[in-house]
Design a protein around this motif. Structure first.
Motif, PDB file in Angstrom:
ATOM      1  N   ASN A 108      55.085  89.802  67.265  1.00 26.96           N
ATOM      2  CA  ASN A 108      53.954  88.917  66.970  1.00 26.96           C
ATOM      3  C   ASN A 108      54.388  87.632  66.270  1.00 26.96           C
ATOM      4  O   ASN A 108      53.570  86.726  66.086  1.00 26.96           O
ATOM      5  N   LYS A 138      55.456  84.632  66.613  1.00 30.79           N
ATOM      6  CA  LYS A 138      55.622  83.677  67.714  1.00 30.79           C
ATOM      7  C   LYS A 138      56.395  82.426  67.323  1.00 30.79           C
ATOM      8  O   LYS A 138      56.890  81.706  68.193  1.00 30.79           O
ATOM      9  N   LYS A 147      58.626  88.315  73.532  1.00 34.41           N
ATOM     10  CA  LYS A 147      57.517  87.368  73.374  1.00 34.41           C
ATOM     11  C   LYS A 147      57.861  86.236  72.405  1.00 34.41           C
ATOM     12  O   LYS A 147      57.066  85.311  72.223  1.00 34.41           O
ATOM     13  N   LEU A 148      59.037  86.291  71.802  1.00 34.89           N
ATOM     14  CA  LEU A 148      59.430  85.298  70.793  1.00 34.89           C
ATOM     15  C   LEU A 148      60.028  84.077  71.477  1.00 34.89           C
ATOM     16  O   LEU A 148      61.240  83.854  71.480  1.00 34.89           O
ATOM     17  N   ASP A 149      59.169  83.259  72.054  1.00 35.17           N
ATOM     18  CA  ASP A 149      59.621  82.136  72.872  1.00 35.17           C
ATOM     19  C   ASP A 149      60.412  81.097  72.096  1.00 35.17           C
ATOM     20  O   ASP A 149      61.172  80.330  72.685  1.00 35.17           O
TER      21      ASP A 149
END
Length: 216
Positions: free
Chosen positions: A115, A117, A139-141
């Motif tokens: 989460n 981010k 999800k860690l762009d």
């Protein structure tokens, strides 16, 4: 007259609500950090300043905030703390740097870290972490550095990590990973030493010939 008084009271209430909103957000972050403190054994007292009664955690040692009093860095590297990393850290959505390296942390890496981010650097190396590497980290762009080496991690390298286009450094060496090393995306540039000393991990995968989790 009564209408004017009511309007004034309403305006005051709205002003107070607006002024306390940032503090509430900071308190939420303080609650998450204090939950971590309760999980940890701290023989050197590095967490003594973590007082949950303060307005926000920005004055706590090892915590850095931005100008809006949002927690952007947690640095407990080489602090001789032990215990587990709880899912509460996933609530620090403004965090950019998570530095928990060279401690005695055990248990699994919480999937809730996916989460974060805004995270740029994830340093959990040189602990005693077990279990698999969460796919949610894909999800860690914004992530540029992921160092999970020198733990006891198992399972395969999530193929979803090939989507991390900003990832510049990864170190998964000295674990117990299995399967094959991805070749797509940023993995095409990572040196093999980033994956060494995983006795069940095979070389770069030959696509279509063996499954990525071969040997797991």
């Amino acid at each position: 007259m009564a209408a004017r008084v009511l309007a004034a009271l309403l305006a005051l209430a709205l002003a107070l609500a607006a002024s306390t909103a940032p503090a509430r957000a900071s308190n939420d972050e303080g609650d998450a950090l204090y939950a971590l403190r309760q999980r940890l054994s701290d023989p050197n007292g590095v967490l003594q300043s973590w007082d949950p009664t303060l307005v926000n955690p920005c004055t706590w040692f090892h915590v850095t905030c931005d100008q809006a009093s949002r927690v952007v860095r947690l640095d407990l590297g080489n602090s001789n703390v032990s215990g587990s990393i709880g899912p509460e850290l996933g609530r620090l959505v403004n965090l950019k740097y998570l530095e928990l390296y060279r401690n005695n942390l055990d248990g699994e890496i919480p999937k809730e870290l996916g989460n974060l981010k805004n995270l740029v650097s994830l340093d959990l190396y040189a602990n005693k972490l077990t279990g698999g590497i969460p796919k949610s980290l894909s999800k860690l762009d914004s992530l540029r550095f992921m160092r999970l080496n020198n733990n006891k991690l198992t399972g395969s390298i999530p193929r979803e990590f090939a989507k991390l286009s900003n990832l510049k450094v990864i170190d998964l060496s000295n674990n117990d990973l299995c399967g094959t090393i991805p070749v797509d995306g940023p993995f095409s540039t990572f040196p093999l030493r980033s994956f060494e000393n995983n006795s069940r991990l095979n070389g770069p995968e030959l696509q279509g010939l063996v499954p990525y989790d071969f040997g797991c």
